[in-house]
Design an enzyme around this catalytic site. Structure first.
Site, short mmCIF file in Angstrom:
data_model
loop_
_atom_site.label_atom_id
_atom_site.label_comp_id
_atom_site.label_asym_id
_atom_site.label_seq_id
_atom_site.Cartn_x
_atom_site.Cartn_y
_atom_site.Cartn_z
N ASP A 1 37.17 17.39 41.80
CA ASP A 1 37.88 17.46 43.14
C ASP A 1 39.25 18.42 43.05
O ASP A 1 40.06 18.22 42.51
CB ASP A 1 38.05 16.03 43.21
CG ASP A 1 36.94 15.28 43.34
OD1 ASP A 1 35.97 15.77 44.23
OD2 ASP A 1 36.92 14.01 42.95
N ASP B 1 38.73 20.42 35.79
CA ASP B 1 38.71 19.04 36.89
C ASP B 1 37.78 19.55 37.91
O ASP B 1 37.42 21.02 38.20
CB ASP B 1 39.85 18.99 37.16
CG ASP B 1 39.90 17.79 38.38
OD1 ASP B 1 39.57 16.62 38.15
OD2 ASP B 1 40.75 17.72 39.54
N ASP C 1 44.32 20.63 39.28
CA ASP C 1 44.97 20.84 40.54
C ASP C 1 46.21 19.72 40.66
O ASP C 1 47.06 19.61 41.53
CB ASP C 1 44.29 20.72 41.92
CG ASP C 1 43.56 19.37 41.92
OD1 ASP C 1 43.17 18.79 40.81
OD2 ASP C 1 43.91 18.74 43.25
#
Length: 342
Positions: A28, A26, A225
């Protein structure tokens, strides 16, 4: 899909960059936040890549094109080609192309990333509900997306045009804090129309399919995250995952995670790719990792010992997830997390 319920984070004797052939990262909250590289990301990814691990960047953000994302990563010090970037816009465009005629018009509510992905699939992006679109696709359009774009989507959907969404992330991390994501914009259209979109992005299967098709990964590791997109996406794809604590997920959310939100591994940041992972073992009626032992009491999680905070969190996860079984842990872990500074 039937899967074994995970009751503790796993250990690994090998560095994760050696145990898996491809990291599906990922962006961001993992590699950067607000456009700036997260601490240790550049160095860790460079080391993993030089050791033979393929790096692929998988993002639910449909605003930017793969070329733009690759250029940004390269400027941060992470050499990247457009083919290393997989976006939810690409997953949405493939999903649409399988349901509408070749060359069909698609009403775009979003940014350039969607338009480029649609053209790649031989579809024609249009701007108005009056352009006779065969589908509507909605993706993140940035903070300046005009309100009238949502009205165009509603007009087309009310006429029976199928609606697609790149993703439904309610929030995105930014340099200034947590900001509304595409999911918040999708809710505007959902409320106005009463319709439900077909969603392409993480954690749903179209995004995982797009990622595997484009990378050819055989032993992928999802790195993210967010529990409800990255980790659930790995769960749905039946592949392993690494949660890093550089984005939106905190310790309390992790302890309360239901089975589909429980990562295989847990680490502070992307340095976790370069190391093995400590084992969590049963001990003294609870679970031990490093110098910490965690137990589940009648109303709360308890923690004894000392050492690395992450080891304590891993032990607490084992106690919480075991107590919760196939549900979400409702035991109070606040005091235990405070001991760890989390």
């Amino acid at each position: 899909m039937s899967q074994t319920v995970r009751t503790r984070p796993e250990g690994s004797a090998q560095a994760l960059s050696e145990a898996y052939d491809t990291a599906l990262l990922d962006l961001d909250g993992v590699v950067y936040a607000g456009g700036n590289a997260i601490a240790y990301a550049v160095e860790s990814l460079g080391t993993a890549r030089s050791g033979g691990m393929r790096l692929a960047y998988v993002t639910n953000n449909a605003l930017r094109t793969p070329d733009v994302v690759a250029e940004h990563l390269t400027e941060l010090g992470i050499p990247t080609g457009a083919s290393d970037v997989i976006t939810s816009a690409q997953a949405a465009a493939r999903l649409i192309s399988e349901q509408v005629p070749a060359g069909a018009r698609v009403l775009v509510i979003g940014g350039e990333g969607l338009r480029v992905a649609l053209r790649e699939r031989g579809l024609e992006p249009v701007e108005s509900a009056d352009d006779d679109p065969a589908a509507v696709v909605q993706g993140f359009g940035g903070p300046d997306l005009p309100w009238g774009r949502f009205a165009e989507a509603c007009y087309a959907i009310a006429r029976g045009v199928p609606w697609f969404a790149s993703n439904t992330d309610l929030t995105i991390p930014s340099a200034r804090g947590i900001a509304p994501g595409n999911g918040a914009a999708v809710e505007v259209v959902r409320i106005a129309t009463g319709a439900e979109p077909q969603v392409a992005g993480k954690p749903l299967p179209p995004m995982h399919r797009e990622t595997i098709l484009r990378t050819g990964a055989e032993r992928p590791l999802v790195v993210g995250d967010r529990l409800d997109t990255d980790i659930e996406g790995a769960f749905n794809g039946e592949v392993d995952s690494l949660l890093v604590l550089t984005g939106v997920t905190d310790g309390a959310q992790l302890l309360a995670a239901p089975p589909q939100h429980r990562p295989t591994y847990l680490d502070a940041d992307l340095r976790g790719l370069l190391t093995g992972q400590p084992e969590v073992v049963e001990a003294a009626g609870g679970f031990r990792c490093g110098g910490w032992t965690a137990t589940a009491a009648s109303e709360r999680l308890e923690l004894e010992g000392d050492g690395e905070a992450l080891d304590g969190l891993r032990a607490l996860c084992a106690a919480a997830w075991t107590a919760a079984g196939d549900g979400a842990c409702e035991l109070d872990g606040g005091k235990a997390l405070a001991r760890l500074g989390l």
